[in-house]
Write an enzyme that holds these catalytic residues in place. Sequence first.
Site, PDB file in Angstrom:
ATOM      1  N   GLY A   1     -27.209  24.979   7.452  1.00 36.75           N
ATOM      2  CA  GLY A   1     -26.316  24.584   6.381  1.00 36.75           C
ATOM      3  C   GLY A   1     -27.297  24.199   4.740  1.00 36.75           C
TER       4      GLY A   1
ATOM      5  N   GLY B   1     -28.254  30.456   9.365  1.00 32.99           N
ATOM      6  CA  GLY B   1     -27.217  30.745  10.560  1.00 32.99           C
ATOM      7  C   GLY B   1     -27.751  32.143  11.301  1.00 32.99           C
TER       8      GLY B   1
ATOM      9  N   ARG C   1     -37.377  24.462  16.462  1.00 34.31           N
ATOM     10  CA  ARG C   1     -37.401  23.320  15.616  1.00 34.31           C
ATOM     11  C   ARG C   1     -38.463  22.191  16.264  1.00 34.31           C
ATOM     12  NH1 ARG C   1     -31.017  22.457  14.160  1.00 34.31           N
ATOM     13  NH2 ARG C   1     -31.208  23.816  12.113  1.00 34.31           N
TER      14      ARG C   1
ATOM     15  N   LYS D   1     -17.710  37.024   5.728  1.00 33.89           N
ATOM     16  CA  LYS D   1     -16.878  36.304   4.709  1.00 33.89           C
ATOM     17  C   LYS D   1     -17.384  36.125   3.327  1.00 33.89           C
ATOM     18  CE  LYS D   1     -13.044  35.060   7.560  1.00 33.89           C
ATOM     19  NZ  LYS D   1     -12.236  33.678   7.998  1.00 33.89           N
TER      20      LYS D   1
HETATM   21  C1  3PG Z   1     -28.187  21.476  11.901  1.00 29.51           C
HETATM   22  O1  3PG Z   1     -28.272  21.856  13.227  1.00 29.51           O
HETATM   23  O2  3PG Z   1     -27.990  22.391  10.993  1.00 29.51           O
HETATM   24  C2  3PG Z   1     -28.935  20.485  11.393  1.00 29.51           C
HETATM   25  O3  3PG Z   1     -29.687  19.582  12.290  1.00 29.51           O
HETATM   26  C3  3PG Z   1     -27.665  19.301  11.003  1.00 29.51           C
HETATM   27  O4  3PG Z   1     -26.896  19.036  11.751  1.00 29.51           O
HETATM   28  P1  3PG Z   1     -25.402  18.676  11.420  1.00 29.51           P
HETATM   29  O5  3PG Z   1     -24.820  19.947  10.836  1.00 29.51           O
HETATM   30  O6  3PG Z   1     -24.690  18.041  12.576  1.00 29.51           O
HETATM   31  O7  3PG Z   1     -25.685  17.663  10.233  1.00 29.51           O
END
Ligand code: 3PG
Length: 395
Positions: free
Chosen positions: A376, A353, A37, A195
């Site tokens: 996410g 992920g 990142r 899952k």
């Molecule tokens: C992550 O690591 O997926 C992003 O930086 C978002 O972080 P968060 O899920 O704590 O909002």
Amino acid sequence: MSFKTLDDLGDITGKAVLVREDLNVPMAGGNVTDDTRLRAAVPTLTELADKGAKVLVLAHFGRPKGQPSAEFSLEQVIPALSHVLGRPVTYIDWEGDKDAVAALNPGDIAVLENTRFFGGEEKDDPAVTARFAALGDIYVNDAFSAAHRAHSSTHGLARALPAYAGRAMQAELEALEAALGNPQKPVAAVVGGAKVSTKLDVLKHLVSKVDHLIIGGGMANTFLAARGVDVGKSLCEHDLTGTAEEILDNADKSGCTVHLPYDVVVAKEFAANPPSLRTCNVHEVAADEMILDVGPQAVEALGDVLKTCRTLVWNGPLGAFETQPFDAATVALARTAAALTSEGSLVSVAGGGDTVAALNHAGVGDKFSYVSTAGGAFLEWMEGKELPGVAALEG
Ligand code: 3PG
Ligand code: MG
């Protein structure tokens, strides 16, 4: 998609530019263990600094829930960021931030302390947004991986200041648009992982968008069970077989072909190279066996499916890839996808992920057309959801 990029910035000499980056990197023993990142932030930060802006990086680190602490301080990320940038980076604490910003010179890069030290940040509180906005003239959002959050630094600021997408954000949005927004057909999606329950919305959305849906990982067992296959003691969400059936019906209606494994790698215990390891037809799994990977015949057939496709979206491993030899299917199919990408017949986009780790394990992390560093946010995009951080850039 329409958003402004750094190409639309006029003369920014001496202007203070607030840049939202994702500096939420894994750390162990005070060191950054994966700087992906940080490296993604380099093009935007360098470009703005070289154009003579005062570059003010805004980012969160962990989930401090409004409580300032050394544990969640961004100060500890500064040496690694400075290293990848190859230039000094100033750290600015929220106490005394205005003076520190005023003391910067054009071309300087500074990181402001964790935005989540303000409780209002995660509530998109206008007072917090105003506090951030007072420091800068322009806002650049370069953090796709935090764009699923409607926070002051990811959403509010885009409304408070002239807003632009940074280079990493721009590359991400262009790649995602090419993969699912306006893709070349036929489109295949690989969805794996443990899952069904965590990816229900992804699966529901994809069956209406793609021509081929390849399901792997533990979640394939739930679909196999829905089709009446006895999966033995495999990981399986038996309470979701009805939902799986619905998804299969919807796929049928939308003309999406769902591919489930017809041969599988099984064992009686989940361990590396277990003595009970064998490959069999899905209908021959014994009551005391569990499915741990897609079998070689199915993988070959899946490779043939990819050969007929022009676009691929990949999320999640096909088997328990962290344990040998249950990485075989993921590695083989990832390599086929990489080869087709190199030949120019496939646009391949992956993210979320475990996916990056699985592709790196297969040695093809750099051979896909685009690999997203988002977790996410990538999943929410695959669910067809509007991401607040992206929507705010669009106007
Ligand atoms: C992550 O690591 O997926 C992003 O930086 C978002 O972080 P968060 O899920 O704590 O909002
Ligand atoms: Mg997260």
